[in-house]
Design a protein around this motif. Sequence first.
Motif, PDB file in Angstrom:
ATOM      1  N   HIS A  64       0.879  -1.189  -0.064  1.00 46.82           N
ATOM      2  CA  HIS A  64       0.067   0.079   0.045  1.00 46.82           C
ATOM      3  C   HIS A  64       0.800   1.109   0.017  1.00 46.82           C
ATOM      4  N   GLY A  65       0.712   2.073  -0.977  1.00 52.47           N
ATOM      5  CA  GLY A  65       1.679   3.095  -1.032  1.00 52.47           C
ATOM      6  C   GLY A  65       2.955   3.126  -1.664  1.00 52.47           C
ATOM      7  N   ASN A  66       3.632   4.233  -1.519  1.00 53.97           N
ATOM      8  CA  ASN A  66       5.027   3.974  -2.071  1.00 53.97           C
ATOM      9  C   ASN A  66       6.036   4.475  -1.199  1.00 53.97           C
ATOM     10  N   TYR A  67       6.250   3.851  -0.005  1.00 52.12           N
ATOM     11  CA  TYR A  67       6.856   4.225   1.198  1.00 52.12           C
ATOM     12  C   TYR A  67       8.114   3.548   1.291  1.00 52.12           C
ATOM     13  N   GLY A  68       9.097   4.161   1.703  1.00 55.24           N
ATOM     14  CA  GLY A  68      10.575   3.371   1.945  1.00 55.24           C
ATOM     15  C   GLY A  68      10.496   2.583   3.582  1.00 55.24           C
ATOM     16  N   TRP A  69      11.572   2.436   3.887  1.00 57.46           N
ATOM     17  CA  TRP A  69      11.721   1.321   4.903  1.00 57.46           C
ATOM     18  C   TRP A  69      11.256   1.984   6.364  1.00 57.46           C
ATOM     19  N   ALA A  70      11.723   3.305   6.634  1.00 55.85           N
ATOM     20  CA  ALA A  70      11.515   3.781   7.650  1.00 55.85           C
ATOM     21  C   ALA A  70       9.740   4.133   7.729  1.00 55.85           C
ATOM     22  N   ASN A  71       9.166   4.592   6.913  1.00 56.63           N
ATOM     23  CA  ASN A  71       7.773   4.515   7.090  1.00 56.63           C
ATOM     24  C   ASN A  71       7.052   3.266   7.063  1.00 56.63           C
TER      25      ASN A  71
ATOM     26  N   LEU B 204       5.067  -0.077  14.107  1.00 57.66           N
ATOM     27  CA  LEU B 204       5.381   0.522  15.171  1.00 57.66           C
ATOM     28  C   LEU B 204       3.907   1.212  15.632  1.00 57.66           C
ATOM     29  N   GLU B 205       3.351   1.700  14.508  1.00 55.64           N
ATOM     30  CA  GLU B 205       1.908   2.382  14.901  1.00 55.64           C
ATOM     31  C   GLU B 205       1.135   1.186  15.567  1.00 55.64           C
TER      32      GLU B 205
ATOM     33  N   GLY C  70      15.599   7.539  14.941  1.00 55.16           N
ATOM     34  CA  GLY C  70      15.745   8.614  13.863  1.00 55.16           C
ATOM     35  C   GLY C  70      14.676   8.789  13.047  1.00 55.16           C
ATOM     36  N   ILE C  71      13.446   8.128  13.114  1.00 53.50           N
ATOM     37  CA  ILE C  71      12.342   8.261  12.056  1.00 53.50           C
ATOM     38  C   ILE C  71      11.172   9.261  12.452  1.00 53.50           C
ATOM     39  N   ALA C  72      11.361  10.036  13.708  1.00 48.48           N
ATOM     40  CA  ALA C  72      10.395  10.782  14.016  1.00 48.48           C
ATOM     41  C   ALA C  72       9.704  11.812  13.002  1.00 48.48           C
ATOM     42  N   GLY C  73      10.559  12.069  12.194  1.00 48.80           N
ATOM     43  CA  GLY C  73      10.148  13.103  11.147  1.00 48.80           C
ATOM     44  C   GLY C  73       9.348  12.625   9.867  1.00 48.80           C
ATOM     45  N   GLU C  74       9.470  11.162   9.919  1.00 49.89           N
ATOM     46  CA  GLU C  74       8.959  10.622   8.753  1.00 49.89           C
ATOM     47  C   GLU C  74       7.447  10.927   8.475  1.00 49.89           C
ATOM     48  N   THR C  75       7.037  10.976   7.281  1.00 47.89           N
ATOM     49  CA  THR C  75       5.522  11.124   6.910  1.00 47.89           C
ATOM     50  C   THR C  75       4.614  10.429   7.857  1.00 47.89           C
ATOM     51  N   LEU C  76       4.873   9.095   8.064  1.00 47.10           N
ATOM     52  CA  LEU C  76       3.992   8.376   8.885  1.00 47.10           C
ATOM     53  C   LEU C  76       4.033   8.179  10.353  1.00 47.10           C
ATOM     54  N   CYS C  77       5.124   9.035  10.842  1.00 49.47           N
ATOM     55  CA  CYS C  77       5.482   8.867  12.105  1.00 49.47           C
ATOM     56  C   CYS C  77       5.205  10.066  12.924  1.00 49.47           C
ATOM     57  N   GLY C  78       6.201  11.037  13.093  1.00 46.11           N
ATOM     58  CA  GLY C  78       5.639  12.446  13.520  1.00 46.11           C
ATOM     59  C   GLY C  78       5.518  12.672  14.910  1.00 46.11           C
ATOM     60  N   GLN C  79       5.923  11.740  15.820  1.00 46.96           N
ATOM     61  CA  GLN C  79       5.755  12.200  17.260  1.00 46.96           C
ATOM     62  C   GLN C  79       7.065  12.919  17.568  1.00 46.96           C
TER      63      GLN C  79
END
Length: 201
Positions: free
Chosen positions: A104-111, A117-118, A155-164
Amino acid sequence: MAWQEWDYCKFPTDLEEGCKEFIDDAFFQLNFFAWVIDDYFAGRSNSGNSFKKHFNGTIKPKVKVVSTSASWLAHAWPDALGSGTIVFNADYLTCCRDIYNGDHGNYGWANRYGALLEATAVTIHELNHVVWRLGEKRAWSMEGFFRHAVQNHLGIAGETLCGQLSWPCGSSTRGRDGCSLSDLQAHMVDIQDAPDAECRT
């Protein structure tokens, strides 16, 4: 209903294998990052050992996935045996799983990892309702603390699907930090807040 016991929880025998594997992965992440739960309880000057028993395989909750038109992500409740039940909204869980699997979607490993993690963070929230009958404030507090600590550690808090990126309420919700339930909810950033509204129910 017949149940199948896995390492950390129990599933209905008729639940799709892909769902079982994804939820099992979420529980694995919770165990891998158990030090975050330790930090949370240390911040409250408490031990988290009784809570951790509910995700480390000592006391295995029952986990179901149901199709519903409701907007909730998951529900949970305790039982007389102490194990309790967690129920996931199928639309939400399937969306997270499909992102994680690259379907689903075109996301890299971090997202993609963020989508796993969600589900882990929501599992933490619901485990609070399994362990303590009340505790909405504790549930939101621990969920946000986990999101912030793990996303920043990786180091993934700034990723599109993370954000905390921050968690102003810290680990205490006893009034010392001035955080109400509405504050905790307002500060939470989850996959439904993503720019593309991913996994919104």
